[in-house]
Enzyme design. Structure first.
Site, PDB file in Angstrom:
ATOM      1  N   GLY A   8      -2.025  -6.288   0.267  1.00 45.20           N
ATOM      2  CA  GLY A   8      -3.206  -5.411   0.173  1.00 45.20           C
ATOM      3  C   GLY A   8      -2.725  -3.995  -0.106  1.00 45.20           C
ATOM      4  O   GLY A   8      -3.338  -3.011   0.302  1.00 45.20           O
ATOM      5  N   ALA A   9      -1.599  -3.911  -0.852  1.00 41.06           N
ATOM      6  CA  ALA A   9      -0.848  -2.654  -0.986  1.00 41.06           C
ATOM      7  C   ALA A   9      -1.489  -1.636  -1.919  1.00 41.06           C
ATOM      8  O   ALA A   9      -1.049  -0.484  -1.957  1.00 41.06           O
ATOM      9  CB  ALA A   9       0.569  -2.958  -1.467  1.00 41.06           C
ATOM     10  N   ALA A  10      -2.514  -2.050  -2.676  1.00 44.08           N
ATOM     11  CA  ALA A  10      -3.135  -1.085  -3.591  1.00 44.08           C
ATOM     12  C   ALA A  10      -4.378  -0.450  -2.982  1.00 44.08           C
ATOM     13  O   ALA A  10      -5.047   0.366  -3.624  1.00 44.08           O
ATOM     14  CB  ALA A  10      -3.491  -1.780  -4.906  1.00 44.08           C
ATOM     15  N   GLY A  11      -4.689  -0.799  -1.744  1.00 40.40           N
ATOM     16  CA  GLY A  11      -5.939  -0.341  -1.139  1.00 40.40           C
ATOM     17  C   GLY A  11      -5.835   1.021  -0.481  1.00 40.40           C
ATOM     18  O   GLY A  11      -4.797   1.684  -0.523  1.00 40.40           O
ATOM     19  N   GLY A  12      -6.941   1.400   0.156  1.00 39.41           N
ATOM     20  CA  GLY A  12      -7.027   2.699   0.813  1.00 39.41           C
ATOM     21  C   GLY A  12      -5.994   2.855   1.913  1.00 39.41           C
ATOM     22  O   GLY A  12      -5.438   3.943   2.107  1.00 39.41           O
ATOM     23  N   ASP A  34      -0.977  -7.253  -4.112  1.00 39.15           N
ATOM     24  CA  ASP A  34      -2.426  -7.029  -4.071  1.00 39.15           C
ATOM     25  C   ASP A  34      -2.996  -7.822  -5.242  1.00 39.15           C
ATOM     26  O   ASP A  34      -2.237  -8.319  -6.100  1.00 39.15           O
ATOM     27  CB  ASP A  34      -2.752  -5.519  -4.205  1.00 39.15           C
ATOM     28  CG  ASP A  34      -4.154  -5.179  -3.702  1.00 39.15           C
ATOM     29  OD1 ASP A  34      -5.146  -5.722  -4.237  1.00 39.15           O
ATOM     30  OD2 ASP A  34      -4.267  -4.359  -2.776  1.00 39.15           O
ATOM     31  N   ASP A 149      -6.208   3.056  17.737  1.00 37.49           N
ATOM     32  CA  ASP A 149      -6.938   3.409  18.964  1.00 37.49           C
ATOM     33  C   ASP A 149      -6.055   4.272  19.871  1.00 37.49           C
ATOM     34  O   ASP A 149      -6.528   5.202  20.523  1.00 37.49           O
ATOM     35  CB  ASP A 149      -7.367   2.129  19.706  1.00 37.49           C
ATOM     36  CG  ASP A 149      -8.140   1.202  18.786  1.00 37.49           C
ATOM     37  OD1 ASP A 149      -8.985   1.699  18.022  1.00 37.49           O
ATOM     38  OD2 ASP A 149      -7.884  -0.018  18.804  1.00 37.49           O
ATOM     39  N   ARG A 152      -5.747   7.752  18.276  1.00 38.60           N
ATOM     40  CA  ARG A 152      -6.974   8.536  18.536  1.00 38.60           C
ATOM     41  C   ARG A 152      -6.986   9.033  19.970  1.00 38.60           C
ATOM     42  O   ARG A 152      -7.314  10.203  20.227  1.00 38.60           O
ATOM     43  CB  ARG A 152      -8.217   7.669  18.274  1.00 38.60           C
ATOM     44  CG  ARG A 152      -8.496   7.455  16.810  1.00 38.60           C
ATOM     45  CD  ARG A 152      -9.753   6.612  16.595  1.00 38.60           C
ATOM     46  NE  ARG A 152     -10.009   6.461  15.173  1.00 38.60           N
ATOM     47  CZ  ARG A 152     -10.344   5.322  14.582  1.00 38.60           C
ATOM     48  NH1 ARG A 152     -10.507   4.215  15.286  1.00 38.60           N
ATOM     49  NH2 ARG A 152     -10.558   5.283  13.277  1.00 38.60           N
ATOM     50  N   HIS A 178      -9.684  -4.734  19.367  1.00 32.93           N
ATOM     51  CA  HIS A 178      -9.917  -3.626  18.435  1.00 32.93           C
ATOM     52  C   HIS A 178     -11.323  -3.684  17.840  1.00 32.93           C
ATOM     53  O   HIS A 178     -11.500  -3.977  16.667  1.00 32.93           O
ATOM     54  CB  HIS A 178      -8.864  -3.596  17.317  1.00 32.93           C
ATOM     55  CG  HIS A 178      -9.138  -2.521  16.303  1.00 32.93           C
ATOM     56  ND1 HIS A 178      -8.982  -1.176  16.588  1.00 32.93           N
ATOM     57  CD2 HIS A 178      -9.618  -2.578  15.036  1.00 32.93           C
ATOM     58  CE1 HIS A 178      -9.349  -0.468  15.546  1.00 32.93           C
ATOM     59  NE2 HIS A 178      -9.738  -1.290  14.582  1.00 32.93           N
ATOM     60  N   MET A 231      -5.149   5.279   9.630  1.00 28.76           N
ATOM     61  CA  MET A 231      -4.711   3.893   9.849  1.00 28.76           C
ATOM     62  C   MET A 231      -3.333   3.651   9.245  1.00 28.76           C
ATOM     63  O   MET A 231      -2.493   2.956   9.831  1.00 28.76           O
ATOM     64  CB  MET A 231      -5.731   2.910   9.246  1.00 28.76           C
ATOM     65  CG  MET A 231      -5.366   1.461   9.463  1.00 28.76           C
ATOM     66  SD  MET A 231      -5.223   1.036  11.216  1.00 28.76           S
ATOM     67  CE  MET A 231      -3.540   0.480  11.332  1.00 28.76           C
TER      68      MET A 231
HETATM   69  N1  LIG Z   1      -6.733  -2.433  12.505  1.00 32.70           N
HETATM   70  C1  LIG Z   1      -7.318  -1.261  12.355  1.00 32.70           C
HETATM   71  O1  LIG Z   1      -7.231  -0.406  13.229  1.00 32.70           O
HETATM   72  C2  LIG Z   1      -8.045  -0.924  11.093  1.00 32.70           C
HETATM   73  C3  LIG Z   1      -8.341  -1.900  10.176  1.00 32.70           C
HETATM   74  N2  LIG Z   1      -8.984  -1.606   9.005  1.00 32.70           N
HETATM   75  C4  LIG Z   1      -9.268  -2.709   8.099  1.00 32.70           C
HETATM   76  O2  LIG Z   1      -8.262  -2.768   7.088  1.00 32.70           O
HETATM   77  C5  LIG Z   1      -8.780  -3.462   5.932  1.00 32.70           C
HETATM   78  C6  LIG Z   1      -8.465  -2.708   4.650  1.00 32.70           C
HETATM   79  O3  LIG Z   1      -9.136  -1.484   4.614  1.00 32.70           O
HETATM   80  P1  LIG Z   1      -9.020  -0.489   3.343  1.00 32.70           P
HETATM   81  O4  LIG Z   1      -7.608  -0.342   2.934  1.00 32.70           O
HETATM   82  O5  LIG Z   1      -9.824   0.706   3.657  1.00 32.70           O
HETATM   83  O6  LIG Z   1      -9.774  -1.352   2.235  1.00 32.70           O
HETATM   84  P2  LIG Z   1      -9.618  -1.254   0.629  1.00 32.70           P
HETATM   85  O7  LIG Z   1     -10.758  -1.995   0.034  1.00 32.70           O
HETATM   86  O8  LIG Z   1      -9.403   0.155   0.227  1.00 32.70           O
HETATM   87  O9  LIG Z   1      -8.270  -2.041   0.353  1.00 32.70           O
HETATM   88  C7  LIG Z   1      -8.142  -3.406   0.588  1.00 32.70           C
HETATM   89  C8  LIG Z   1      -7.189  -3.955  -0.450  1.00 32.70           C
HETATM   90  O10 LIG Z   1      -7.061  -5.367  -0.211  1.00 32.70           O
HETATM   91  C9  LIG Z   1      -6.935  -5.968  -1.491  1.00 32.70           C
HETATM   92  N3  LIG Z   1      -7.220  -7.405  -1.436  1.00 32.70           N
HETATM   93  C10 LIG Z   1      -8.413  -8.038  -1.387  1.00 32.70           C
HETATM   94  N4  LIG Z   1      -8.226  -9.367  -1.389  1.00 32.70           N
HETATM   95  C11 LIG Z   1      -6.884  -9.568  -1.406  1.00 32.70           C
HETATM   96  C12 LIG Z   1      -6.071 -10.726  -1.434  1.00 32.70           C
HETATM   97  N5  LIG Z   1      -6.591 -11.953  -1.427  1.00 32.70           N
HETATM   98  N6  LIG Z   1      -4.736 -10.562  -1.471  1.00 32.70           N
HETATM   99  C13 LIG Z   1      -4.185  -9.325  -1.483  1.00 32.70           C
HETATM  100  N7  LIG Z   1      -4.908  -8.186  -1.465  1.00 32.70           N
HETATM  101  C14 LIG Z   1      -6.241  -8.323  -1.441  1.00 32.70           C
HETATM  102  C15 LIG Z   1      -7.932  -5.213  -2.368  1.00 32.70           C
HETATM  103  O11 LIG Z   1      -7.665  -5.406  -3.753  1.00 32.70           O
HETATM  104  C16 LIG Z   1      -7.680  -3.788  -1.904  1.00 32.70           C
HETATM  105  O12 LIG Z   1      -6.697  -3.134  -2.686  1.00 32.70           O
HETATM  106  C17 LIG Z   1     -10.280  -3.620   6.217  1.00 32.70           C
HETATM  107  O13 LIG Z   1     -10.524  -4.928   6.696  1.00 32.70           O
HETATM  108  C18 LIG Z   1     -10.544  -2.603   7.309  1.00 32.70           C
HETATM  109  O14 LIG Z   1     -11.675  -2.931   8.071  1.00 32.70           O
HETATM  110  C19 LIG Z   1      -9.346  -0.314   8.704  1.00 32.70           C
HETATM  111  C20 LIG Z   1      -9.046   0.700   9.569  1.00 32.70           C
HETATM  112  C21 LIG Z   1      -8.435   0.475  10.857  1.00 32.70           C
HETATM  113  O1  LIG Z   2     -14.110   1.175  12.066  1.00 36.58           O
HETATM  114  C1  LIG Z   2     -13.702   0.502  11.111  1.00 36.58           C
HETATM  115  O2  LIG Z   2     -14.404  -0.253  10.435  1.00 36.58           O
HETATM  116  C2  LIG Z   2     -12.249   0.592  10.773  1.00 36.58           C
HETATM  117  C3  LIG Z   2     -11.460   0.545  11.997  1.00 36.58           C
HETATM  118  O3  LIG Z   2     -11.114  -0.515  12.498  1.00 36.58           O
HETATM  119  C4  LIG Z   2     -11.177   1.808  12.692  1.00 36.58           C
HETATM  120  O4  LIG Z   2     -11.367   2.899  12.129  1.00 36.58           O
HETATM  121  O5  LIG Z   2     -10.727   1.746  13.854  1.00 36.58           O
END
Ligand SMILES: NC(=O)C1=CN([C@@H]2O[C@H](COP(=O)(O)OP(=O)(O)OC[C@H]3O[C@@H](n4cnc5c(N)ncnc54)[C@H](O)[C@@H]3O)[C@@H](O)[C@H]2O)C=CC1
Ligand SMILES: O=C([O-])CC(=O)C(=O)O
Length: 330
Positions: A8-12, A34, A149, A152, A178, A231
């Protein structure tokens, strides 16, 4: 020599996390996977003058297997974040995480796996179930990343103390899981105690702020997603601990959401404290070269904190049980 992989390396989260891992001096190989854009992200990062050799792959031509070959640590931020029109993260992300776990079980079954994709309380059990099916499950090597968490809590406590420069040294155990009420900050155990004038309603407000910190970011991003930069910082911090442990560093302790078979003795005490035979819980764990060395019980809790744990347990139970009836849609 450590090979770190981001799925998922191209994501946010994936891009800044890959950047931070590229700057980790112990990482000698960085594999990026990704479904989009990884060659570009890899080419960009590869110009940074640090030891890691970077490669990026897409799904065609066994890209996932190529990325995972030789991996020591795999971090998974793949999947959808909260945004308008997305109502059930589990529905989408369970399938994504399931398929990536199959790839890890097949190609890198001994890697340490760090799950960021939400909902962590359920995606970690999904990975465990896949590993069990493939006969490669080792609870000591699977971690749900709850570090944001903790980060924060450190920041918000430092704000209250009135000295943000202290924030990197403020340690608050955050336990449970979480999401919302499953996030239980043990503020009575803060390395930097709150002022004695801190009233109970302020303590409740601070607890709620830590539990729902993600909402602040989702609201401020106004439709563009959830926390990514904080994150990535938190994920890189936790990954660095695991990498240091692999390299033989001792005494590394951090909260993580783990399968409680990782240390049955420690878990027995913890289960008594929480009053339930849960399979997964986030608590301080000591990490060593084989993964979880020790599950550290919660210790002394205030009545308020006992109430928070009691409120977290039913929600966690539901999140975990949900996985037992999960079938990967075809
Ligand atoms: N554990 C925590 O504390 C936190 C978890 N998250 C979670 O992290 C996840 C990612 O968030 P973001 O990076 O903001 O999302 P994003 O949408 O910016 O990036 C996700 C990436 O996953 C890729 N992706 C989708 N399907 C895939 C697959 N089958 N194989 C490989 N890559 C794939 C997408 O192309 C995209 O580049 C979300 O589920 C979010 O809720 C977010 C913040 C905190
Ligand atoms: O709140 C969300 O959806 C993403 C997350 O897990 C966090 O920011 O802790």
């Amino acid at each position: 020599m450590v090979k770190a992989v981001v799925l998922g390396a191209a994501g946010g989260i994936g891009q800044p996390l890959a950047l931070l891992l590229k700057t980790n001096p112990r990482v000698t190989e960085l594999g990026l996977f990704d479904i989009v854009n990884t060659p570009g992200v890899a080419a960009d990062l590869s110009h940074i003058a640090t030891p890691a050799k970077v490669e990026g792959y897409l799904p065609p031509d066994d890209g996932l297997a190529k990325t995972l070959t030789g991996a020591d640590i795999v971090v998974i931020p793949a999947g959808v974040p909260r945004k308008p029109g997305v109502h059930d993260l589990f529905k989408i992300n369970a399938g994504i995480v399931h398929d990536l776990a199959v790839g890890i079980a097949t190609t890198a079954p001994k890697a340490f796996v760090l799950v960021i994709s939400n909902p962590v309380n359920s995606t970690v059990p999904i990975v465990a179930e896949v590993f069990k099916k493939h006969g490669v499950f080792n609870p000591k090597r699977l971690f749900g990343v709850t570090t944001l968490d903790v980060v924060r809590a450190s920041t918000f406590v430092a704000e209250i103390i009135g000295d943000l420069s202290k924030s990197p040294n403020v340690v608050v155990p955050v336990v449970g899981g979480h999401s919302g009420v499953t996030i239980v900050p043990l503020l009575s155990q803060s390395s930097h105690p709150l002022p004695s004038s801190f009233a109970s309603e302020k303590l409740e407000a601070l607890t709620t702020r830590i539990q729902f910190g993600g909402d602040e970011v989702v609201k401020a991003k106004d439709g563009a997603g959830s926390a990514t930069l904080s994150m990535a910082y938190a994920g890189a911090e936790f990954a660095a601990k695991v990498i240091d442990a692999l390299a033989g560093k001792k005494g590394l302790v951090a909260p993580s959401y783990v399968h409680l078979d990782a240390d049955k003795e420690g878990a027995a005490v913890l289960k008594k404290e929480i009053g339930k035979e849960l399979d997964y819980f986030s608590t301080n764990v000591e990490i060593g070269p084989n993964g979880v060395e020790r599950i550290i019980p919660l210790g002394k809790l205030t009545e308020y904190e006992k109430g928070l744990i009691a409120a977290a347990v039913p929600e966690l139970t539901t999140n975990i049980e949900k996985v037992s009836c999960y079938q990967r849609p075809r």
